[in-house]
Design a protein around this motif. Sequence first.
Motif, PDB file in Angstrom:
ATOM      1  N   ILE A 182       0.861  -1.181   0.000  1.00 50.95           N
ATOM      2  CA  ILE A 182       0.000   0.000   0.000  1.00 50.95           C
ATOM      3  C   ILE A 182       0.895   1.228   0.000  1.00 50.95           C
ATOM      4  O   ILE A 182       1.733   1.407   0.891  1.00 50.95           O
ATOM      5  CB  ILE A 182      -0.928   0.015   1.221  1.00 50.95           C
ATOM      6  CG1 ILE A 182      -1.899  -1.175   1.158  1.00 50.95           C
ATOM      7  CG2 ILE A 182      -1.704   1.328   1.291  1.00 50.95           C
ATOM      8  CD1 ILE A 182      -2.796  -1.305   2.363  1.00 50.95           C
ATOM      9  N   LEU A 184       1.657   5.345  -0.018  1.00 47.57           N
ATOM     10  CA  LEU A 184       1.197   6.681   0.372  1.00 47.57           C
ATOM     11  C   LEU A 184       1.870   7.699  -0.546  1.00 47.57           C
ATOM     12  O   LEU A 184       3.077   7.616  -0.796  1.00 47.57           O
ATOM     13  CB  LEU A 184       1.555   6.975   1.830  1.00 47.57           C
ATOM     14  CG  LEU A 184       1.046   5.975   2.880  1.00 47.57           C
ATOM     15  CD1 LEU A 184       1.407   6.458   4.278  1.00 47.57           C
ATOM     16  CD2 LEU A 184      -0.450   5.782   2.768  1.00 47.57           C
ATOM     17  N   TYR A 231       5.396  11.221   7.301  1.00 50.11           N
ATOM     18  CA  TYR A 231       4.318  10.228   7.347  1.00 50.11           C
ATOM     19  C   TYR A 231       4.007   9.717   8.751  1.00 50.11           C
ATOM     20  O   TYR A 231       3.219   8.787   8.913  1.00 50.11           O
ATOM     21  CB  TYR A 231       4.691   9.040   6.448  1.00 50.11           C
ATOM     22  CG  TYR A 231       4.828   9.414   4.992  1.00 50.11           C
ATOM     23  CD1 TYR A 231       3.719   9.504   4.168  1.00 50.11           C
ATOM     24  CD2 TYR A 231       6.075   9.702   4.440  1.00 50.11           C
ATOM     25  CE1 TYR A 231       3.826   9.857   2.832  1.00 50.11           C
ATOM     26  CE2 TYR A 231       6.202  10.070   3.105  1.00 50.11           C
ATOM     27  CZ  TYR A 231       5.073  10.143   2.308  1.00 50.11           C
ATOM     28  OH  TYR A 231       5.179  10.509   0.982  1.00 50.11           O
ATOM     29  N   TRP A 276      -1.498   4.275  -9.352  1.00 53.11           N
ATOM     30  CA  TRP A 276      -1.519   5.551  -8.613  1.00 53.11           C
ATOM     31  C   TRP A 276      -1.217   6.690  -9.598  1.00 53.11           C
ATOM     32  O   TRP A 276      -0.771   6.459 -10.723  1.00 53.11           O
ATOM     33  CB  TRP A 276      -0.502   5.565  -7.471  1.00 53.11           C
ATOM     34  CG  TRP A 276       0.937   5.670  -7.905  1.00 53.11           C
ATOM     35  CD1 TRP A 276       1.677   6.798  -8.062  1.00 53.11           C
ATOM     36  CD2 TRP A 276       1.825   4.576  -8.236  1.00 53.11           C
ATOM     37  NE1 TRP A 276       2.955   6.502  -8.461  1.00 53.11           N
ATOM     38  CE2 TRP A 276       3.071   5.147  -8.570  1.00 53.11           C
ATOM     39  CE3 TRP A 276       1.681   3.192  -8.273  1.00 53.11           C
ATOM     40  CZ2 TRP A 276       4.161   4.370  -8.953  1.00 53.11           C
ATOM     41  CZ3 TRP A 276       2.760   2.424  -8.639  1.00 53.11           C
ATOM     42  CH2 TRP A 276       3.990   3.005  -8.976  1.00 53.11           C
ATOM     43  N   ILE A 319      -6.691   0.775   3.951  1.00 52.72           N
ATOM     44  CA  ILE A 319      -6.929   1.884   3.024  1.00 52.72           C
ATOM     45  C   ILE A 319      -8.084   2.752   3.516  1.00 52.72           C
ATOM     46  O   ILE A 319      -8.015   3.989   3.473  1.00 52.72           O
ATOM     47  CB  ILE A 319      -7.196   1.346   1.602  1.00 52.72           C
ATOM     48  CG1 ILE A 319      -5.896   0.760   1.028  1.00 52.72           C
ATOM     49  CG2 ILE A 319      -7.740   2.445   0.698  1.00 52.72           C
ATOM     50  CD1 ILE A 319      -6.060   0.036  -0.288  1.00 52.72           C
ATOM     51  N   LEU A 322      -6.950   4.846   6.511  1.00 44.66           N
ATOM     52  CA  LEU A 322      -6.161   5.988   6.055  1.00 44.66           C
ATOM     53  C   LEU A 322      -7.071   7.061   5.457  1.00 44.66           C
ATOM     54  O   LEU A 322      -6.876   8.261   5.690  1.00 44.66           O
ATOM     55  CB  LEU A 322      -5.130   5.531   5.014  1.00 44.66           C
ATOM     56  CG  LEU A 322      -3.934   4.752   5.576  1.00 44.66           C
ATOM     57  CD1 LEU A 322      -3.191   4.025   4.468  1.00 44.66           C
ATOM     58  CD2 LEU A 322      -2.984   5.684   6.318  1.00 44.66           C
ATOM     59  N   GLU A 327      -6.142  10.664   4.448  1.00 45.83           N
ATOM     60  CA  GLU A 327      -4.923  10.237   3.768  1.00 45.83           C
ATOM     61  C   GLU A 327      -5.262   9.365   2.563  1.00 45.83           C
ATOM     62  O   GLU A 327      -5.913   8.336   2.678  1.00 45.83           O
ATOM     63  CB  GLU A 327      -4.035   9.446   4.729  1.00 45.83           C
ATOM     64  CG  GLU A 327      -2.738   8.953   4.138  1.00 45.83           C
ATOM     65  CD  GLU A 327      -1.771  10.067   3.829  1.00 45.83           C
ATOM     66  OE1 GLU A 327      -1.234  10.080   2.703  1.00 45.83           O
ATOM     67  OE2 GLU A 327      -1.554  10.925   4.701  1.00 45.83           O
ATOM     68  N   SER A 329      -4.360   6.696  -0.318  1.00 45.12           N
ATOM     69  CA  SER A 329      -3.417   5.584  -0.433  1.00 45.12           C
ATOM     70  C   SER A 329      -3.833   4.693  -1.593  1.00 45.12           C
ATOM     71  O   SER A 329      -4.974   4.740  -2.060  1.00 45.12           O
ATOM     72  CB  SER A 329      -3.347   4.775   0.873  1.00 45.12           C
ATOM     73  OG  SER A 329      -4.611   4.207   1.180  1.00 45.12           O
TER      74      SER A 329
END
Length: 347
Positions: A182, A184, A231, A276, A319, A322, A327, A329
């Motif tokens: 995962i 970030l 982070y 992403w 996820i 977050l 956040e 992700s």
Amino acid sequence: MVKEKLSYRDSGVDIEEGARAVEMMKSHVKSTYSEDVLCDIGGFGGLFSLNLKGIENPVLVSGTDGVGTKLKLAFMAEKHDTVGIDLVGMCVNDILCQGARPLFFLDYLATGKLEAGKVSEIVGGIADGCNQAGMALIGGETAEMPGFYTEGEYDLAGFAVGIVDRDKIVDGRDIVDGDVLIGLPSSGIHSNGYSLVREIFLNRGNCDLNEYSESLGGTLGEVLLRPTRIYVKPVLDVLDKFKVKGMVHVTGGGFYENIPRVLPENMGAEITLGSWDVPEIFGEVKRMGNINEDEMYRTFNMGIGYILFVEPGIKKAVIESLEDMGECSYEIGKVRAGIDGVKLCQG
């Protein structure tokens, strides 16, 4: 033999300006203090009281780093209030990878000619980074070294200390085939690869740092000087709720060198390209430098600054957790047995 009387200032060291710098930075430093800080600015050492509540077998985790040649861009842009965030981020994200909760930070700033206002800006950035990481700035050193640095330039280094319970150290040893990566997002290039960045944009491209770019959504200087993301808060929240098997801070060496550092023997990682959003600045670097994809992923974070390794059964919950913290992700890949290192795969 020197006939006239000399002072330290005559050699290029201004003690009074140094004292003024200390006064100007005091409010920044004190903004990071907690009840665990037992010292004030100006002592010979920083004092920090360890709060071991909830930790049965404490282990200290330490890390040190600098900002690198990104500082050259700060000199050119005359912008000194964010490189301190980079300094903290490069150190604290590293110790976070082993599950450490940051405790305190120390910095070292060296320059040829000390300017109190500039020093205050730099330390203000360091304090900002420490506040983002929930840690105290308990000490540092400002060295004026005439003749050693080019006029207007300086160097930064830092040292972070954190703590983790021995039974909760995250080291990657439990990672198995099928575990999920995962990612970030990064804020951009962060603090590595800037020797190549400067070669492309400045030495060969003769680009203007102040020129606005529609595709980048800002001037080139603004985009290149965006500070490294810290982070700590979202990751510590995840660690409180879930079993995280391994973590990676994507810095120098990009995906190819950093991901294998946490993988057990005979394990590799398949990275799913397109899973992403890659910031536009990396496309500009690739295009202007005529750099192939492998080299991009070997040098830069490519929009992913930090990676968590978890078992497939909890990936959705991680996820979503977050997301609850605001956040973003992404599931960016999987661990695969028998793969050597990192393999990029089209999504």
